[in-house]
Design a protein around this motif. Structure first.
Motif, PDB file in Angstrom:
ATOM      1  N   MET A   1      -7.643   8.420  14.979  1.00 41.56           N
ATOM      2  CA  MET A   1      -6.229   8.087  14.716  1.00 41.56           C
ATOM      3  C   MET A   1      -5.076   8.823  15.565  1.00 41.56           C
ATOM      4  O   MET A   1      -5.287   9.693  15.471  1.00 41.56           O
ATOM      5  CB  MET A   1      -6.076   8.809  13.016  1.00 41.56           C
ATOM      6  CG  MET A   1      -4.861   8.109  12.393  1.00 41.56           C
ATOM      7  SD  MET A   1      -4.739   6.494  12.301  1.00 41.56           S
ATOM      8  CE  MET A   1      -2.955   6.171  12.996  1.00 41.56           C
TER       9      MET A   1
ATOM     10  N   LYS B   1       0.778  -1.367  -0.115  1.00 43.45           N
ATOM     11  CA  LYS B   1       0.178  -0.116  -0.089  1.00 43.45           C
ATOM     12  C   LYS B   1       0.782   1.248   0.085  1.00 43.45           C
ATOM     13  O   LYS B   1       1.962   1.229   0.581  1.00 43.45           O
ATOM     14  CB  LYS B   1      -0.987  -0.077   1.054  1.00 43.45           C
ATOM     15  CG  LYS B   1      -0.349   0.013   2.542  1.00 43.45           C
ATOM     16  CD  LYS B   1      -0.111   1.306   3.134  1.00 43.45           C
ATOM     17  CE  LYS B   1       0.690   1.430   4.278  1.00 43.45           C
ATOM     18  NZ  LYS B   1       1.275   2.758   4.937  1.00 43.45           N
TER      19      LYS B   1
ATOM     20  N   PHE C   1       3.028  -2.975  14.074  1.00 47.80           N
ATOM     21  CA  PHE C   1       2.035  -3.721  13.237  1.00 47.80           C
ATOM     22  C   PHE C   1       2.592  -5.268  12.664  1.00 47.80           C
ATOM     23  O   PHE C   1       1.991  -5.829  12.348  1.00 47.80           O
ATOM     24  CB  PHE C   1       1.494  -2.742  12.024  1.00 47.80           C
ATOM     25  CG  PHE C   1       2.788  -2.281  11.298  1.00 47.80           C
ATOM     26  CD1 PHE C   1       3.284  -1.087  11.574  1.00 47.80           C
ATOM     27  CD2 PHE C   1       3.193  -3.014  10.122  1.00 47.80           C
ATOM     28  CE1 PHE C   1       4.228  -0.394  10.825  1.00 47.80           C
ATOM     29  CE2 PHE C   1       4.386  -2.344   9.314  1.00 47.80           C
ATOM     30  CZ  PHE C   1       4.870  -1.247   9.669  1.00 47.80           C
TER      31      PHE C   1
ATOM     32  N   ASN D   1      -0.654   4.083  17.232  1.00 47.87           N
ATOM     33  CA  ASN D   1       0.678   3.939  16.971  1.00 47.87           C
ATOM     34  C   ASN D   1       1.460   4.473  18.256  1.00 47.87           C
ATOM     35  O   ASN D   1       1.165   5.477  19.128  1.00 47.87           O
ATOM     36  CB  ASN D   1       1.445   4.491  16.120  1.00 47.87           C
ATOM     37  CG  ASN D   1       0.854   3.810  14.612  1.00 47.87           C
ATOM     38  OD1 ASN D   1       1.473   3.723  13.708  1.00 47.87           O
ATOM     39  ND2 ASN D   1      -0.386   3.606  14.383  1.00 47.87           N
TER      40      ASN D   1
ATOM     41  N   TYR E   1       7.312  12.076   9.941  1.00 44.20           N
ATOM     42  CA  TYR E   1       5.975  11.849   9.774  1.00 44.20           C
ATOM     43  C   TYR E   1       5.354  13.088   9.723  1.00 44.20           C
ATOM     44  O   TYR E   1       4.941  13.948  10.754  1.00 44.20           O
ATOM     45  CB  TYR E   1       5.455  10.976  11.012  1.00 44.20           C
ATOM     46  CG  TYR E   1       4.166  10.301  10.848  1.00 44.20           C
ATOM     47  CD1 TYR E   1       3.965   9.128  10.434  1.00 44.20           C
ATOM     48  CD2 TYR E   1       3.142  11.185  11.243  1.00 44.20           C
ATOM     49  CE1 TYR E   1       2.554   8.465  10.100  1.00 44.20           C
ATOM     50  CE2 TYR E   1       1.516  10.664  10.950  1.00 44.20           C
ATOM     51  CZ  TYR E   1       1.570   9.258  10.658  1.00 44.20           C
ATOM     52  OH  TYR E   1       0.378   8.680  10.481  1.00 44.20           O
TER      53      TYR E   1
ATOM     54  N   ASP F   1      -0.531   7.500   5.184  1.00 40.09           N
ATOM     55  CA  ASP F   1       0.081   6.341   5.649  1.00 40.09           C
ATOM     56  C   ASP F   1      -0.528   5.412   6.677  1.00 40.09           C
ATOM     57  O   ASP F   1      -0.342   4.366   6.840  1.00 40.09           O
ATOM     58  CB  ASP F   1       1.379   6.952   6.290  1.00 40.09           C
ATOM     59  CG  ASP F   1       2.624   5.793   6.327  1.00 40.09           C
ATOM     60  OD1 ASP F   1       2.780   5.103   5.475  1.00 40.09           O
ATOM     61  OD2 ASP F   1       3.219   5.772   7.458  1.00 40.09           O
TER      62      ASP F   1
HETATM   63  C1  ISE Z   1       2.401   2.002   8.698  1.00 42.80           C
HETATM   64  O1  ISE Z   1       2.981   2.444   7.343  1.00 42.80           O
HETATM   65  C2  ISE Z   1       1.446   1.037   8.345  1.00 42.80           C
HETATM   66  O2  ISE Z   1       1.072   0.833   7.372  1.00 42.80           O
HETATM   67  C3  ISE Z   1       0.831   0.778   9.638  1.00 42.80           C
HETATM   68  O3  ISE Z   1       0.037  -0.424   9.140  1.00 42.80           O
HETATM   69  C4  ISE Z   1       0.034   1.657  10.220  1.00 42.80           C
HETATM   70  O4  ISE Z   1      -0.685   1.311  11.431  1.00 42.80           O
HETATM   71  C5  ISE Z   1       0.844   2.826  10.593  1.00 42.80           C
HETATM   72  O5  ISE Z   1       0.125   3.900  11.119  1.00 42.80           O
HETATM   73  C6  ISE Z   1       1.680   3.206   9.502  1.00 42.80           C
HETATM   74  O6  ISE Z   1       2.587   4.344   9.803  1.00 42.80           O
END
Ligand code: ISE
Length: 348
Positions: free
Chosen positions: A228, A98, A273, A158, A165, A173
């Protein structure tokens, strides 16, 4: 066992290295035949876990050398299109991490190019569709057993993020995952996005206003809110509560051994993750490899789904500045009509 699928991994950063390990050590019917990475030191390090893999600095060289049957793209999103185009032109099956591409215009270019082939060749790496609990929730929603789905409430937390970021990355993201998995769960596309700001976490690095609350309206009337949060400090949580006409369902709660000690009750929590979605990643790759062996080539979100997510992200980024932003998508072409469920198929 059919011939082992020769996979070329493009990008040997953290995600690419994780996939190399997964494919060589935990996936049936496939192995890493090529590492495509311009940074020689990074390529050499990744090659230690991929015996026999050839090293290339770009995808064109790997294609010319006939070193791959399929490609897994794990470079950052802005570099996807220059890899997707030659891989599609060579008719290779592709698993693309992704996002598909960073914006809807480039996503649409890929969708148009792919339609010159006989069937979809790109699967987008939205791995949550392969998480067992998400699968259970989707089945419950589809079954109608709890009545109509009314609302979905998500949390996506997170522990911390680095200085690189940016605020827009909260959407592009992170919430990017909800923009794929929520319509898939609820069986209905996102039609509008709004963002609300609670009090800002003073621990967020300068300029980052977070957490945020993202509100999504779905075409079928289901309303969704997602917290988020990228600075919870203690660990990684992704959970969803579904509110039905007849009851509730929750997924993504902490799990593992429970302990009672010194007046405390303890339970394991994920730190990132890679552990929270370890099973989902394994199932995603195995299902994709199986689909390539079977000739269906795609066993999860396709490039049109990737285009829809790009549109929602654009609306989400706009909504960071206020307002309810509509999401207006081109109609889904017949070519992409098949509804992929992300349910595990048996090992090839
Ligand atoms: C990270 O790039 C991801 O794809 C994680 O699944 C996501 O939880 C995280 O917030 C992103 O930074």
């Amino acid at each position: 066992m059919k011939n082992s699928l020769r996979i070329g991994v493009v990008g040997a950063g953290a995600m690419g290295a994780d996939h190399i390990d997964r494919i060589n050590n935990r996936t049936a019917g496939a192995h890493i035949s090529a590492i495509i990475e311009p940074d020689a030191a990074r390529a050499a390090q990744a090659a230690e876990n991929a015996p026999g893999a050839q090293l290339f600095s770009n995808i064109e060289e790997a294609i010319a050398a006939e070193a791959v049957d399929a490609v897994l793209i794990a470079v950052p999103g802005p570099f996807h299109e220059p890899v997707l185009v030659p891989a599609l032109e060579a008719g290779l099956p592709i698993l693309c991490e992704k996002p598909l591409t960073p914006d809807s215009e480039s996503a649409l270019r890929i969708v148009e190019l792919e339609q010159k082939l006989d069937r979809p060749h790109i699967q987008v790496g939205f791995m949550r569709r392969f998480d067992p609990e998400y699968n259970n929730l989707r089945q419950l929603i589809e079954s109608g057993e709890a009545g109509e789905l009314l609302m979905l409430r998500g949390i996506h937390r997170n522990p911390t993020v680095g200085e690189n970021y940016q605020e827009s990355m909260l959407i592009t993201d992170s919430v990017v995952h909800e923009f794929d998995v929520i319509p898939w769960l609820a069986g209905s596309p996102v039609v509008a996005v709004e963002v609300k700001y609670p009090k800002t976490n003073s621990l967020a690095h300068s300029g980052l206003r977070e957490p945020i609350l993202v509100i999504m309206e779905l075409e079928n009337g289901v309303l969704v809110d997602v917290e988020m949060n990228v600075n919870v400090q203690f660990g990684y949580q992704v959970a969803t509560e579904a509110v039905f006409e007849k009851g509730l369902a929750r997924i993504g709660q902490p799990s593992g051994m429970q302990r009672w000690r010194d007046g405390e009750f303890l339970i394991n929590e994920h730190r990132d993750f890679t552990t929270r979605f370890a099973t989902a990643y394994d199932r995603q790759i195995q299902s994709w490899v199986n689909a390539v062996h079977e000739g269906t080539l795609v066993a999860g979100p396709n490039a049109f789904d990737g285009y829809l997510v790009a549109l929602s992200c654009e609306a989400g980024v706009k909504a960071l500045d206020g307002g309810v932003i509509p999401v207006e998508a081109a109609p889904r072409p017949e070519f992409y009509a098949k509804n992929f469920h992300g349910i595990l198929v048996e090992k090839a």
